[in-house]
Design a protein around this motif. Structure first.
Motif, mmCIF file in Angstrom:
data_model
loop_
_atom_site.group_PDB
_atom_site.id
_atom_site.type_symbol
_atom_site.label_atom_id
_atom_site.label_comp_id
_atom_site.label_asym_id
_atom_site.label_seq_id
_atom_site.Cartn_x
_atom_site.Cartn_y
_atom_site.Cartn_z
ATOM 1 N N LYS A 109 -1.150 5.061 -0.753
ATOM 2 C CA LYS A 109 -1.065 5.251 -2.113
ATOM 3 C C LYS A 109 -2.100 6.083 -2.831
ATOM 4 O O LYS A 109 -1.687 7.030 -3.680
ATOM 5 C CB LYS A 109 -0.508 4.097 -3.046
ATOM 6 C CG LYS A 109 -0.165 4.291 -4.252
ATOM 7 C CD LYS A 109 1.128 5.124 -4.224
ATOM 8 C CE LYS A 109 2.350 4.318 -3.716
ATOM 9 N NZ LYS A 109 3.489 5.096 -3.792
ATOM 10 N N ARG A 110 -3.247 5.861 -2.755
ATOM 11 C CA ARG A 110 -4.454 6.728 -3.395
ATOM 12 C C ARG A 110 -4.351 8.140 -2.720
ATOM 13 O O ARG A 110 -4.700 9.090 -3.534
ATOM 14 C CB ARG A 110 -5.678 6.011 -3.106
ATOM 15 C CG ARG A 110 -5.949 4.922 -3.746
ATOM 16 C CD ARG A 110 -7.424 4.427 -4.066
ATOM 17 N NE ARG A 110 -7.932 3.940 -2.926
ATOM 18 C CZ ARG A 110 -8.168 2.682 -2.283
ATOM 19 N NH1 ARG A 110 -7.422 1.838 -2.948
ATOM 20 N NH2 ARG A 110 -8.445 2.509 -1.292
ATOM 21 N N ALA A 111 -3.823 8.177 -1.532
ATOM 22 C CA ALA A 111 -3.971 9.578 -0.916
ATOM 23 C C ALA A 111 -2.616 10.286 -1.522
ATOM 24 O O ALA A 111 -2.549 11.667 -0.840
ATOM 25 C CB ALA A 111 -4.011 9.555 0.459
ATOM 26 N N GLY A 112 -1.807 9.809 -2.212
ATOM 27 C CA GLY A 112 -0.503 10.138 -2.665
ATOM 28 C C GLY A 112 0.705 10.132 -1.843
ATOM 29 O O GLY A 112 1.592 10.617 -2.105
ATOM 30 N N MET A 113 0.735 9.366 -0.935
ATOM 31 C CA MET A 113 1.683 9.039 0.122
ATOM 32 C C MET A 113 2.660 8.184 -0.392
ATOM 33 O O MET A 113 2.141 7.135 -1.335
ATOM 34 C CB MET A 113 1.137 8.591 1.617
ATOM 35 C CG MET A 113 0.156 9.626 2.033
ATOM 36 S SD MET A 113 -0.625 9.094 3.462
ATOM 37 C CE MET A 113 0.843 9.081 4.849
ATOM 38 N N ARG A 114 3.905 8.212 0.246
ATOM 39 C CA ARG A 114 4.739 6.883 -0.047
ATOM 40 C C ARG A 114 4.545 5.773 0.960
ATOM 41 O O ARG A 114 3.930 6.132 2.086
ATOM 42 C CB ARG A 114 6.308 7.235 -0.128
ATOM 43 C CG ARG A 114 6.739 8.179 -1.171
ATOM 44 C CD ARG A 114 7.866 8.640 -1.271
ATOM 45 N NE ARG A 114 8.763 7.310 -1.393
ATOM 46 C CZ ARG A 114 9.047 6.673 -2.746
ATOM 47 N NH1 ARG A 114 8.516 7.482 -3.849
ATOM 48 N NH2 ARG A 114 9.639 5.829 -2.962
ATOM 49 N N THR A 115 4.850 4.659 0.437
ATOM 50 C CA THR A 115 4.287 3.442 1.601
ATOM 51 C C THR A 115 5.668 2.420 1.967
ATOM 52 O O THR A 115 6.706 2.236 1.102
ATOM 53 C CB THR A 115 3.273 2.619 0.800
ATOM 54 O OG1 THR A 115 3.787 2.212 -0.318
ATOM 55 C CG2 THR A 115 2.095 3.579 0.647
ATOM 56 N N ALA A 116 5.511 2.195 3.261
ATOM 57 C CA ALA A 116 6.769 1.119 3.586
ATOM 58 C C ALA A 116 5.780 -0.062 4.016
ATOM 59 O O ALA A 116 5.114 -0.049 5.029
ATOM 60 C CB ALA A 116 7.360 1.757 4.626
#
Length: 218
Positions: free
Chosen positions: A187-194
């Motif tokens: 999330k800190r890298a700007g990605m979406r997460t599952a």
């Protein structure tokens, strides 16, 4: 989504099957070498392996291979050319993929998106696990802690994977099982997460009960 990135341990790989492999390895070694009570030897082996990883500074990478060597030195004087084949066979014959992992990876590999790995493993070990499950060639990129020199949640791990894929973080999905490492780091890298098995929290965009749900999310 333009890319999905998978953790190995706990997501693709059923972690409980690794514990079974370790038990099988130690039991066979004790039988061959008369090292003592298998349960006691296993406890010592696991304690040394755990200490190896706990002693690292921050997110520095520590090789699992070096941890195995340390653990073996603690339980007996067994040369590497004797214990390594037993260890590798125990893993190959015992490890299992989590339900839906292999079929989801295979299905995603047929789509027009990047399929990658971001995992805190030794590179050779990670590739061996994926090969055992027959999905190594399905991945377009593999980013390991050994390659980067850091472990998750260090931003270097996610940045290296995104650079290798050539994709934007907001159009990338990280699938992980550990909240502070996989979810917060991505999330800190700007990605979406599952999250698959990870604790819930604000860094989780999707919660998975079955890995096949990823096909609909993507």
């Amino acid at each position: 989504m333009d890319a999905t990135f998978w953790d190995i341990g706990g997501v693709i790989l059923d972690s409980s099957s690794v514990r079974t492999a370790h038990e099988r390895f130690v039991a066979e070694l004790c039988e061959r070498r008369e090292l003592g009570d298998p349960d006691a030897v296993l406890e010592t082996w696991r304690a040394e392996l755990g200490a190896h990883f706990r002693e690292r500074e921050g997110t520095e990478f520590r090789s699992a291979r070096e941890g195995y060597e340390r653990a073996m030195a603690a339980v007996g004087d067994v040369p590497a050319d004797e214990w390594e084949p037993i260890f590798e066979r125990a893993l190959r014959e015992s490890i299992e993929a989590n339900p839906g992992a292999v079929e989801t990876i295979e299905a995603l590999s047929e789509r027009d998106l990047h399929l990658g790995v971001i995992s805190d493993v030794d590179t050779a070990e990670g590739r061996r696990i994926l090969e055992t499950f027959g999905v190594l060639d399905r991945f377009d990129s593999i980013t390991t802690s050994e390659m980067v020199g850091r472990t998750k949640p260090d931003s270097a791990m996610f940045e290296a994977a995104l650079d290798a894929a050539g994709v934007e973080p907001e159009r990338s999905l990280m699938i992980g099982d550990r909240y502070p490492h996989d979810m917060e780091g991505a999330k800190r890298a700007g990605m979406r997460t599952a999250a698959y098995g990870a604790d819930d929290g604000p860094a989780v965009d999707h919660r998975l009960t079955d890995l096949r749900e990823i096909l609909e999310i993507v």
